[in-house]
Design a protein around this motif. Structure first.
Motif, PDB file in Angstrom:
ATOM      1  N   VAL A 157       0.836  -1.199   0.000  1.00 13.87           N
ATOM      2  CA  VAL A 157       0.000   0.000   0.000  1.00 13.87           C
ATOM      3  C   VAL A 157       0.873   1.252   0.000  1.00 13.87           C
ATOM      4  CG1 VAL A 157      -1.708   1.317   1.309  1.00 13.87           C
ATOM      5  CG2 VAL A 157      -1.953  -1.168   1.093  1.00 13.87           C
ATOM      6  N   ARG A 158       1.879   1.270   0.857  1.00 17.06           N
ATOM      7  CA  ARG A 158       2.757   2.449   0.930  1.00 17.06           C
ATOM      8  C   ARG A 158       3.493   2.688  -0.383  1.00 17.06           C
ATOM      9  NH1 ARG A 158       3.722   0.523   6.302  1.00 17.06           N
ATOM     10  NH2 ARG A 158       5.589  -0.592   5.589  1.00 17.06           N
ATOM     11  N   ALA A 159       3.805   1.612  -1.092  1.00 16.40           N
ATOM     12  CA  ALA A 159       4.514   1.741  -2.372  1.00 16.40           C
ATOM     13  C   ALA A 159       3.584   2.107  -3.521  1.00 16.40           C
ATOM     14  CB  ALA A 159       5.239   0.436  -2.696  1.00 16.40           C
ATOM     15  N   GLY A 160       2.287   2.176  -3.270  1.00 20.46           N
ATOM     16  CA  GLY A 160       1.332   2.518  -4.315  1.00 20.46           C
ATOM     17  C   GLY A 160       1.017   1.372  -5.256  1.00 20.46           C
ATOM     18  N   LYS A 161       1.367   0.146  -4.866  1.00 19.50           N
ATOM     19  CA  LYS A 161       1.112  -1.016  -5.716  1.00 19.50           C
ATOM     20  C   LYS A 161      -0.211  -1.697  -5.387  1.00 19.50           C
ATOM     21  CE  LYS A 161       6.037  -1.820  -6.460  1.00 19.50           C
ATOM     22  NZ  LYS A 161       7.180  -2.769  -6.329  1.00 19.50           N
ATOM     23  N   ALA A 162      -0.835  -1.306  -4.296  1.00 20.11           N
ATOM     24  CA  ALA A 162      -2.164  -1.794  -3.911  1.00 20.11           C
ATOM     25  C   ALA A 162      -2.873  -0.668  -3.173  1.00 20.11           C
ATOM     26  CB  ALA A 162      -2.067  -3.032  -3.026  1.00 20.11           C
ATOM     27  N   LEU A 163      -4.174  -0.540  -3.418  1.00 22.13           N
ATOM     28  CA  LEU A 163      -4.947   0.476  -2.701  1.00 22.13           C
ATOM     29  C   LEU A 163      -5.444  -0.039  -1.359  1.00 22.13           C
ATOM     30  CD1 LEU A 163      -7.103   2.043  -5.562  1.00 22.13           C
ATOM     31  CD2 LEU A 163      -4.779   2.625  -4.815  1.00 22.13           C
ATOM     32  N   TYR A 164      -5.790  -1.320  -1.313  1.00 23.77           N
ATOM     33  CA  TYR A 164      -6.303  -1.954  -0.106  1.00 23.77           C
ATOM     34  C   TYR A 164      -5.674  -3.332   0.033  1.00 23.77           C
ATOM     35  CZ  TYR A 164     -10.169   1.427  -0.773  1.00 23.77           C
ATOM     36  OH  TYR A 164     -10.924   2.557  -0.968  1.00 23.77           O
ATOM     37  N   VAL A 165      -5.807  -3.899   1.245  1.00 21.81           N
ATOM     38  CA  VAL A 165      -5.303  -5.259   1.470  1.00 21.81           C
ATOM     39  C   VAL A 165      -6.391  -6.110   2.105  1.00 21.81           C
ATOM     40  CG1 VAL A 165      -2.895  -4.549   1.646  1.00 21.81           C
ATOM     41  CG2 VAL A 165      -4.311  -4.636   3.718  1.00 21.81           C
ATOM     42  N   GLY A 166      -6.238  -7.431   1.913  1.00 22.98           N
ATOM     43  CA  GLY A 166      -7.223  -8.356   2.441  1.00 22.98           C
ATOM     44  C   GLY A 166      -6.589  -9.664   2.870  1.00 22.98           C
ATOM     45  N   LEU A 167      -7.415 -10.494   3.492  1.00 24.24           N
ATOM     46  CA  LEU A 167      -7.011 -11.810   3.973  1.00 24.24           C
ATOM     47  C   LEU A 167      -7.903 -12.862   3.332  1.00 24.24           C
ATOM     48  CD1 LEU A 167      -6.873 -11.011   7.809  1.00 24.24           C
ATOM     49  CD2 LEU A 167      -4.979 -10.837   6.164  1.00 24.24           C
ATOM     50  N   SER A 168      -7.381 -14.080   3.245  1.00 26.14           N
ATOM     51  CA  SER A 168      -8.180 -15.193   2.754  1.00 26.14           C
ATOM     52  C   SER A 168      -7.885 -16.419   3.609  1.00 26.14           C
ATOM     53  CB  SER A 168      -7.849 -15.482   1.283  1.00 26.14           C
ATOM     54  OG  SER A 168      -8.594 -16.583   0.807  1.00 26.14           O
TER      55      SER A 168
END
Length: 330
Positions: A157-168
């Protein structure tokens, strides 16, 4: 042929806010787990994505290992984004995951920082994207500290490569721990992906409550029990069915006469509601307020349209829910 999306694509789709975030997801999302690999028809993949978007589906779910071959579903999406859907990128939510084996050696699997961030870079290259909207830890890693795995997600997220994160597939207890770590790192957990359907109700006793308490959205995979909760098996086990052809995710010995009788009973309840069994199964999952969206798979565009049709029927009555419980829990 140049593609132009349907003007009325947002008229009938239902959207829900994902947990406590500002992001809204469609009630029906399309998973690219099957039928989008390099062994599959590109034209059929194109037709399914067009139909899905024309029906208001804006969320498309992948993982680094989806294919076959692993990685090729992301490559297919990348080709079609370039040829058909590039102008609509900001109307789409694209998710991918890392955590299952992808390349030889000790770094192509599980949840280390090295594995997750290298995998995300590879996924972005395959799709031709600068970022994904959601990046998941695909499964918990019993040998990597949770702080390291969650730290890798926050770094994306900090690197701008993902807007949000999740778990599975995380347990309720690990979800609570992971959510706290991510909050402290400034990248709150957006969403949890889990298996839930009429015959698989483990999440009703822990995870769904945990997600509600933590303000995390829930997206359900396999809501149709790998096809069991459709009209596919009403007359027995077809020779061309997934259970016969692969036997990996839905095994023939799981489709017992007793289970098939339950499926037929559920089908009668669906017919009484004027729905297909698949539509009733999707609506049943979506009845839970904790569930933001359900992931459906498809092998042809008509199946996607049938799934979206689940949104047009009235809510379940108490009597209907009791009848479903009597069949599935009896």
């Amino acid at each position: 042929m140049t593609y132009t999306a349907a003007e009325g694509r947002y008229e009938s789709m239902r959207f829900a806010r994902c947990g406590r975030s500002g992001l809204r997801l469609p009630a029906i999302s399309l998973g690219l787990w099957h039928n989008f690999g390099s062994v599959d028809s590109l034209e059929n993949a194109r037709a399914m994505l067009r139909r899905a978007f024309d029906l208001g589906i804006t969320h498309f779910d992948l993982a680094n290992n989806y294919g076959p071959v692993p990685g090729s579903a992301e490559e297919t999406l990348g080709r079609l984004l370039k040829s058909d859907f590039g102008a609509y990128r900001d109307e789409w939510v694209i998710s991918t995951k890392a955590g299952y084996s992808m390349w030889p050696g000790p770094y192509g699997d599980w949840g280390s920082r090295k594995s997750l961030l290298a995998s995300l870079d590879q996924s972005l290259r395959r799709m031709g994207l600068e970022y994904v909207d959601i990046f998941y830890s695909h499964r918990p890693d019993p040998e990597t500290p949770l702080e390291e795995t969650m730290g890798a997600l926050a770094s994306a997220v900090r690197a701008g490569k993902a807007l949000y994160v999740g778990l599975s597939r995380y347990s309720p207890e690990d979800t609570v721990r992971a959510a706290k770590i991510l909050r402290d790192l400034g990248a709150p957990c957006l969403i949890h992906q889990t298996r839930y359907h009429m015959f698989e109700r483990t999440d009703e006793h822990g995870l769904l409550d945990t997600l509600a308490q933590e303000g995390i959205g829930c997206i359900v995979f396999s809501p149709l029990a790998q096809g069991l909760l459709t009209d596919r098996y009403l007359s027995g086990l077809p020779e061309d069915s997934r259970a016969v052809k692969s036997g990996v995710f839905l095994k023939p010995d799981q489709i017992t006469p007793e289970k098939l009788e339950k499926v037929r009973a559920l089908n009668r309840l669906a017919q009484a509601r004027g729905q297909s069994l698949a539509q009733m199964a999707l609506a049943w999952v979506l009845r839970r307020p904790e569930v933001t969206s359900v992931l459906v798979g498809a092998s042809r565009p008509e199946q996607i349209a049938d799934s979206v049709g689940a949104l047009t029927y009235p809510a379940f009555s108490a009597e209907e829910l009791a009848a479903i419980d009597a069949v599935t829990l009896g």
